[in-house]
Write a protein that holds these residues in place. Sequence first.
Motif, PDB file in Angstrom:
ATOM      1  N   UNK A  16      65.413 -38.112  22.948  1.00  0.00           N
ATOM      2  CA  UNK A  16      64.189 -37.312  23.071  1.00  0.00           C
ATOM      3  C   UNK A  16      62.928 -38.170  23.077  1.00  0.00           C
ATOM      4  N   UNK A  17      63.055 -39.459  22.818  1.00  0.00           N
ATOM      5  CA  UNK A  17      61.889 -40.343  22.687  1.00  0.00           C
ATOM      6  C   UNK A  17      60.939 -40.247  23.877  1.00  0.00           C
ATOM      7  N   UNK A  18      61.435 -40.400  25.095  1.00  0.00           N
ATOM      8  CA  UNK A  18      60.546 -40.409  26.266  1.00  0.00           C
ATOM      9  C   UNK A  18      59.742 -39.112  26.373  1.00  0.00           C
ATOM     10  N   UNK A  19      60.406 -37.999  26.160  1.00  0.00           N
ATOM     11  CA  UNK A  19      59.714 -36.711  26.267  1.00  0.00           C
ATOM     12  C   UNK A  19      58.693 -36.544  25.155  1.00  0.00           C
ATOM     13  N   UNK A  60      53.008 -36.342  23.502  1.00  0.00           N
ATOM     14  CA  UNK A  60      51.916 -36.961  22.756  1.00  0.00           C
ATOM     15  C   UNK A  60      50.791 -37.378  23.700  1.00  0.00           C
ATOM     16  N   UNK A  61      51.149 -37.986  24.844  1.00  0.00           N
ATOM     17  CA  UNK A  61      50.140 -38.389  25.832  1.00  0.00           C
ATOM     18  C   UNK A  61      49.400 -37.178  26.385  1.00  0.00           C
ATOM     19  N   UNK A  80      55.205 -46.279  17.873  1.00  0.00           N
ATOM     20  CA  UNK A  80      55.091 -45.401  16.715  1.00  0.00           C
ATOM     21  C   UNK A  80      56.248 -44.408  16.692  1.00  0.00           C
ATOM     22  N   UNK A  81      56.469 -43.740  17.814  1.00  0.00           N
ATOM     23  CA  UNK A  81      57.534 -42.733  17.861  1.00  0.00           C
ATOM     24  C   UNK A  81      58.918 -43.365  17.804  1.00  0.00           C
ATOM     25  N   UNK A  82      59.078 -44.553  18.340  1.00  0.00           N
ATOM     26  CA  UNK A  82      60.373 -45.237  18.232  1.00  0.00           C
ATOM     27  C   UNK A  82      60.703 -45.484  16.766  1.00  0.00           C
ATOM     28  N   UNK A 116      64.361 -23.682  28.261  1.00  0.00           N
ATOM     29  CA  UNK A 116      65.114 -23.819  29.513  1.00  0.00           C
ATOM     30  C   UNK A 116      65.585 -25.264  29.716  1.00  0.00           C
ATOM     31  N   UNK A 117      66.075 -25.870  28.632  1.00  0.00           N
ATOM     32  CA  UNK A 117      66.633 -27.214  28.687  1.00  0.00           C
ATOM     33  C   UNK A 117      65.630 -28.346  28.624  1.00  0.00           C
ATOM     34  N   UNK A 118      64.343 -28.031  28.518  1.00  0.00           N
ATOM     35  CA  UNK A 118      63.293 -29.059  28.497  1.00  0.00           C
ATOM     36  C   UNK A 118      62.627 -29.078  27.125  1.00  0.00           C
ATOM     37  N   UNK A 119      62.471 -30.274  26.550  1.00  0.00           N
ATOM     38  CA  UNK A 119      61.785 -30.411  25.266  1.00  0.00           C
ATOM     39  C   UNK A 119      60.298 -30.141  25.482  1.00  0.00           C
ATOM     40  N   UNK A 120      59.770 -29.171  24.716  1.00  0.00           N
ATOM     41  CA  UNK A 120      58.355 -28.800  24.852  1.00  0.00           C
ATOM     42  C   UNK A 120      57.574 -29.008  23.554  1.00  0.00           C
TER      43      UNK A 120
END
Length: 160
Positions: free
Chosen positions: A19-22, A27-28, A39-41, A63-67
């Motif tokens: 989930x890191x990239x999402x 955050x961006x 930081x998130x890593x 719907x399968x997407x991290x929001x």
Amino acid sequence: MMSSFNISDVKIRLMKKEDLDTIVEIDKAILGGEGRREYYQRKIDLALNPEHHLVNSLVAEYKGKVIGFIIGDLYIGEYGIPETVATLDTIGVHPDYQDKGVGKLLIDEFITTLRGAKVNKIYTMVDWEDLELIKFFKNMGFVPSRKINLEMDIKEYPTP
């Protein structure tokens, strides 16, 4: 797209390393800039290490997407506090899904998990200028703490 959003289609699950990239993208989208990948890593590595504590960091999927996501920690006796408490380090909901109940779902599930660990209090910090976030936390039931958060600008501290 957003007119068909239904909060009952949002699923809350444990966070995964994938989930890191999402999370960085969310955050961006919220803060702008380059994002805080390092930081998130670090946060995710700590949050997902079951040897150190209860894994209680979560994501919201639609719907399968991290929001959205919530990252917290559990403390047993740290900082001289003789009770088991938790901190809510970071919460983020993609701007397209804010003010739709996603943050409340994340907090509700976070609290459910913490209750299972016999936690009675959650602490978080909010920038005094971030009125929207203060309002969100107030609506969730947070109040000013009896603990005082202290800070020191070490540039002002005399060199020994």
